[in-house]
Write a protein that holds these residues in place. Structure first.
Motif, PDB file in Angstrom:
ATOM      1  N   THR A  94      -7.107   8.043   7.477  1.00 34.78           N
ATOM      2  CA  THR A  94      -5.646   8.352   7.437  1.00 34.78           C
ATOM      3  C   THR A  94      -5.375   8.957   8.987  1.00 34.78           C
ATOM      4  N   CYS A 118     -13.593   0.188  -1.439  1.00 37.24           N
ATOM      5  CA  CYS A 118     -12.273   0.498  -1.282  1.00 37.24           C
ATOM      6  C   CYS A 118     -10.997  -0.466  -2.131  1.00 37.24           C
ATOM      7  N   CYS A 126       1.005  -1.329  -0.022  1.00 33.68           N
ATOM      8  CA  CYS A 126      -0.087   0.083   0.045  1.00 33.68           C
ATOM      9  C   CYS A 126       0.955   1.456  -0.172  1.00 33.68           C
ATOM     10  N   ASN A 127       0.658   2.261  -0.590  1.00 35.19           N
ATOM     11  CA  ASN A 127       1.364   3.492  -0.877  1.00 35.19           C
ATOM     12  C   ASN A 127       1.030   4.206  -0.047  1.00 35.19           C
ATOM     13  N   HIS A 128       0.164   4.026   0.927  1.00 35.93           N
ATOM     14  CA  HIS A 128      -0.503   5.356   2.071  1.00 35.93           C
ATOM     15  C   HIS A 128      -0.528   6.574   1.298  1.00 35.93           C
ATOM     16  N   CYS A 129      -1.062   6.537   0.261  1.00 39.08           N
ATOM     17  CA  CYS A 129      -1.446   7.706  -0.495  1.00 39.08           C
ATOM     18  C   CYS A 129      -2.100   9.025   0.462  1.00 39.08           C
ATOM     19  N   CYS A 146      -9.086   5.451  -1.564  1.00 38.18           N
ATOM     20  CA  CYS A 146      -9.766   4.098  -1.024  1.00 38.18           C
ATOM     21  C   CYS A 146     -10.567   4.830   0.225  1.00 38.18           C
ATOM     22  N   THR A 182      -5.950   9.752  -1.245  1.00 37.52           N
ATOM     23  CA  THR A 182      -6.213   8.314  -1.329  1.00 37.52           C
ATOM     24  C   THR A 182      -7.887   8.193  -1.627  1.00 37.52           C
ATOM     25  N   THR A 204      -2.646  10.199  -6.967  1.00 39.22           N
ATOM     26  CA  THR A 204      -2.862   9.821  -5.502  1.00 39.22           C
ATOM     27  C   THR A 204      -1.943  10.166  -4.524  1.00 39.22           C
ATOM     28  N   PRO A 234       1.218   9.015  -3.542  1.00 41.14           N
ATOM     29  CA  PRO A 234       1.890   8.196  -2.610  1.00 41.14           C
ATOM     30  C   PRO A 234       2.834   8.586  -1.684  1.00 41.14           C
ATOM     31  N   CYS A 280      -8.920   1.160  -4.925  1.00 43.86           N
ATOM     32  CA  CYS A 280      -7.217   1.471  -4.831  1.00 43.86           C
ATOM     33  C   CYS A 280      -6.741   0.889  -6.194  1.00 43.86           C
ATOM     34  N   VAL A 310      -2.519   4.903   6.374  1.00 42.13           N
ATOM     35  CA  VAL A 310      -4.063   4.629   5.932  1.00 42.13           C
ATOM     36  C   VAL A 310      -4.407   3.425   6.710  1.00 42.13           C
TER      37      VAL A 310
END
Ligand code: SF4
Ligand code: SF4
Lengths: 248, 158
Positions: free
Chosen positions: A140, A159, A121-124, A129, A127, A234, A236, A163, A146
């Protein structure tokens, strides 16, 4: 809501957690002490993958599965192998997420370059999602992680569809959305995520953008880095070094 | 007169609907929802409280300092103990031993990192097993690597 209230509320929550842990079973760990002092305002997490270092051993995938009890056949992190030949031939594989490494299969074209690309997961920052979650189960944290609230998630799967990186799955037993948490239970205790700890060649690194001395922050500031599919906006928080144009 | 009654009933109805909605909403919204954002704040503490499985080599140091020193002095210095063995949580809980640490001597484990694969960075030490063993006059076997190499300090001729 004022900053003070927020912080007090959080410290209360943190203290409760610390208590739960003291009473709990896991007191033998080397890094347990820091948890009660954890303040999420001091952190903004960031992840860095150096694909040119990765050897595809899959130790990271294995460590993630054991640390987070990821069910068989599902992955919070996985490794993809790209084998590229002249004339645009590309072969991509990720057998069982790379959890047992890769077979030394021979292709019917001459591989002129190849690389292993760890994914997660890019923990955008922006985001999709969490935006689609109808019940506020995906969110978040203040330190940029996230997460999915498994008590709140209704398992609708929006979600998972939203994504663009395929980072989420529906847990086959609990039927709620699941994904990488950057090992939130580890990083808030001052430990590295399990995958970062497991990597024998330093292909994965974890840092804090709010620490001016942080080596990952320095790398991102001073060296060429990329994110996956930047055109999706997004934003990331996972950065990549050593990628090839074939990597999606 | 009739109209007035209707209006009063309508207002009462709307009011009742609002009250019921409020009660239901309060019942179904967890108390910590919205404290930091559009989510249940208590979940943050729940996530933090999850048990840790991998302790890292610092946790092994207390009982295995000699092994640790040997490992850190050799070419496997960056390989964490628990990666070839198993997570700490299966071995020690509350500073007490709860189970044996598995010892994996299998050739397959070594090959995960050291077999020559397309795509592996060229400078990383890699072998073709048969060719490598052929040079030593040895045959492929399930635990053949550790016959010559010490996994905690694998470089030969040191
Ligand atoms: S990678 Fe996917 S799951 Fe992770 S934050 Fe981005 S959109 Fe969400
Ligand atoms: S542990 Fe490191 S080298 Fe091995 S597959 Fe994962 S990222 Fe690549």
């Amino acid at each position: 809501m004022g900053k003070e209230t927020t912080r007090r509320g959080f410290l209360e929550a943190a203290a409760t957690t610390a208590l739960a842990i003291t009473l709990g079973r896991k007191a033998g760990l080397a890094a347990e002490a820091g948890l009660s002092e954890y303040n999420w305002e001091d952190y903004s997490y960031v992840y860095l993958v150096d694909a040119s270092k990765c050897i595809g051993c899959g130790m990271c995938v294995q460590a993630c599965q054991k640390e987070n009890r990821v069910p068989d056949g599902f992955f919070r992190t996985w490794v993809e192998r790209y084998r590229i030949g002249e004339g645009g031939r590309v072969e991509v594989d990720s057998p069982n997420g790379g959890i047992n490494g890769f077979p030394a299969t021979i292709l019917d074209f001459k591989v002129t370059k190849g690389l292993f690309v760890p994914k997660l997961c890019n923990h955008c920052k922006n985001t999709p999602c969490t935006q689609v979650c109808p019940v506020g189960a995906s969110y978040t944290t203040k330190d940029g992680v996230v997460l999915v609230d498994d008590k709140r998630c209704i398992g609708c799967g929006y979600c998972v569809q939203a994504c663009p990186y395929g980072s989420r799955y529906l847990h086959p037993v609990s039927h709620v959305a699941d994904k990488c948490t950057w090992c939130y239970h580890r990083i808030t205790r001052g430990l590295k995520p399990a995958c970062v700890m497991a990597c024998p060649v330093g292909a994965r690194a974890f840092g804090n953008m709010k620490n001016l001395q942080d080596p990952v922050r320095k790398t991102i500031a001073t060296q060429p880095v990329l994110v996956l599919q930047p055109e999706l906006l997004t934003r990331p928080n996972c950065y990549y070094k050593g990628l090839d144009k074939e990597v999606r | 007169m009739e109209h007035g009654k209707h209006l009063a009933r309508m207002i009462l109805l709307v009011f009742l609907v609002l009250v019921v909605f409020h009660i239901v909403r309060t019942l179904f919204t967890p108390s910590s929802f919205g404290r930091y954002g559009h989510y249940r704040a208590d979940n943050v503490a729940e996530q933090m409280a999850k048990p840790v499985a991998y302790g890292g080599s610092a946790s092994c140091e207390a009982c295995h300092s000699q092994r640790n020193a040997q490992l850190k002095g050799g070419s496997h210095a960056t390989v964490e103990c628990e990666i070839c063995h198993a997570p700490l949580s299966s071995h020690v809980v509350d500073s007490g031993k709860i189970g044996e640490m598995p010892i994996n001597r299998s050739t397959m484990l070594c090959l995960r990192c050291h077999e020559r694969w397309d795509g592996r960075p060229g400078k990383f030490p890699q072998i073709e097993l048969e060719e490598h063993l052929g040079k030593m006059g040895a045959a492929v076997g399930p635990e053949v690597c550790v016959g010559c190499h010490d996994s905690h300090d694998p470089k030969m001729g040191r």
